[in-house]
Design an enzyme around this catalytic site. Structure first.
Site, mmCIF file in Angstrom:
data_model
loop_
_atom_site.group_PDB
_atom_site.id
_atom_site.type_symbol
_atom_site.label_atom_id
_atom_site.label_comp_id
_atom_site.label_asym_id
_atom_site.label_seq_id
_atom_site.Cartn_x
_atom_site.Cartn_y
_atom_site.Cartn_z
ATOM 1 N N MET A 236 -10.255 8.189 7.717
ATOM 2 C CA MET A 236 -10.361 8.790 6.376
ATOM 3 C C MET A 236 -11.528 9.770 6.289
ATOM 4 S SD MET A 236 -9.779 5.171 4.345
ATOM 5 C CE MET A 236 -11.021 4.354 5.371
ATOM 6 N N ASP B 272 0.829 -1.202 0.000
ATOM 7 C CA ASP B 272 0.000 0.000 0.000
ATOM 8 C C ASP B 272 0.866 1.255 0.000
ATOM 9 O OD1 ASP B 272 -2.347 -1.391 -0.053
ATOM 10 O OD2 ASP B 272 -2.862 -1.072 2.054
ATOM 11 N N LYS C 279 -3.515 2.967 -2.676
ATOM 12 C CA LYS C 279 -4.631 3.862 -2.969
ATOM 13 C C LYS C 279 -4.572 5.021 -1.990
ATOM 14 C CE LYS C 279 -7.472 0.032 -4.518
ATOM 15 N NZ LYS C 279 -6.302 -0.868 -4.490
#
Length: 259
Positions: free
Chosen positions: A170, A35, A57
């Site tokens: 997030m 990641d 991502k």
């Protein structure tokens, strides 16, 4: 011979948060798909000849589509390799791990999952606050602020209990919405909050405030790294200088080991 895939939690960034199982998987890897938030010192633990590919991502940035990551895992495993899919935090916490397991099983690829330290746990240790607290916070709920359509759906019955600690992953881009919906659901505007950027890393920073100031604090801080938002009585215990103390203790420990 077909290889296999290890779905490994890398923790929030610092190599000290790796589990022993994660370290062993990395050291035996022949290919690592990692990641974007996995740190360089963790990636360096894999063998020098290991294939290393970033498939990360990042919100609102150019990213590798999930279907391409899935296909790459299968292609490498069918070459007979031990593939480590290195995922930030814990694979089972907002990590798309079930999508990857389903794809591997559909293509008859053996796999195992190794847990990792999730960012909320790392932040709680780094800034010395509890996620639950006897008599004040009897449960903790993890929520994501980044859904497929970019919205966030807060169910009042799930978030209005003042004895439930809420941790939003997030979610900095949705801070104003979170503040408004929680207050509308009955949370006091004076509910303590903590906002942590880059939890678990040496350059993490945190601030304390109240729910009524959440949107303003996030806007003023102009965060660039991953952000956690904690809402609830437990977060009033956060010690903002604890991270510096922790880093100093780690340096002393390293000096003692090399002496």
């Amino acid at each position: 011979m077909t290889g296999f895939v290890s779905l490994v939690g890398a923790g929030p960034g610092d190599a000290d948060h790796l589990t022993l199982g994660a370290l062993k998987a990395l050291q035996s890897a022949q290919a690592v798909l990692y990641d974007a938030l996995v740190s360089e010192d963790i990636i360096a633990l894999a063998p020098a000849k290991c294939v290393k590919i970033c498939v990360g991502k990042r919100g609102d940035r150019l990213s590798v589509p999930q279907d391409k990551t899935n296909a790459l895992m299968v292609r490498l495993a069918k070459k007979g390799l031990h593939v480590v899919r290195l995922k930030g935090g814990d694979p089972s916490v907002f990590g798309r791990v079930e999508e990857e397991r389903d794809y591997l099983e559909a293509h008859n690829i053996a796999h195992k999952t190794l847990p990792g330290v999730t960012a909320a746990s790392a932040a709680a240790a780094q800034f010395a606050f509890p996620l639950t607290h006897r008599g004040e916070a009897r449960s903790v709920t993890f929520l994501t602020g980044r859904t497929k359509d970019g919205s966030i759906d807060l169910k009042e019955t799930a978030v209005c209990d003042p004895q439930t600690s809420l941790v939003f992953y997030m979610s900095s881009h949705n801070a104003a919405h979170i503040e408004a919906r929680l207050i509308a659901a009955g949370r006091s505007a004076n509910t303590p909050i903590v906002i942590v950027e880059n939890a678990g890393r040496a350059h993490a920073r945190a601030l304390k405030s109240t729910l009524s100031q959440l949107a303003t604090q996030v806007s003023d801080a102009a965060y660039e790294g991953p952000v956690l938002i904690g809402v609830g009585e437990a977060f009033r215990f956060a010690r903002l200088d604890a991270s510096a103390t922790l880093n100093a203790c780690q340096k002393l420990q390293m000096q003692a080991q090399t002496a």
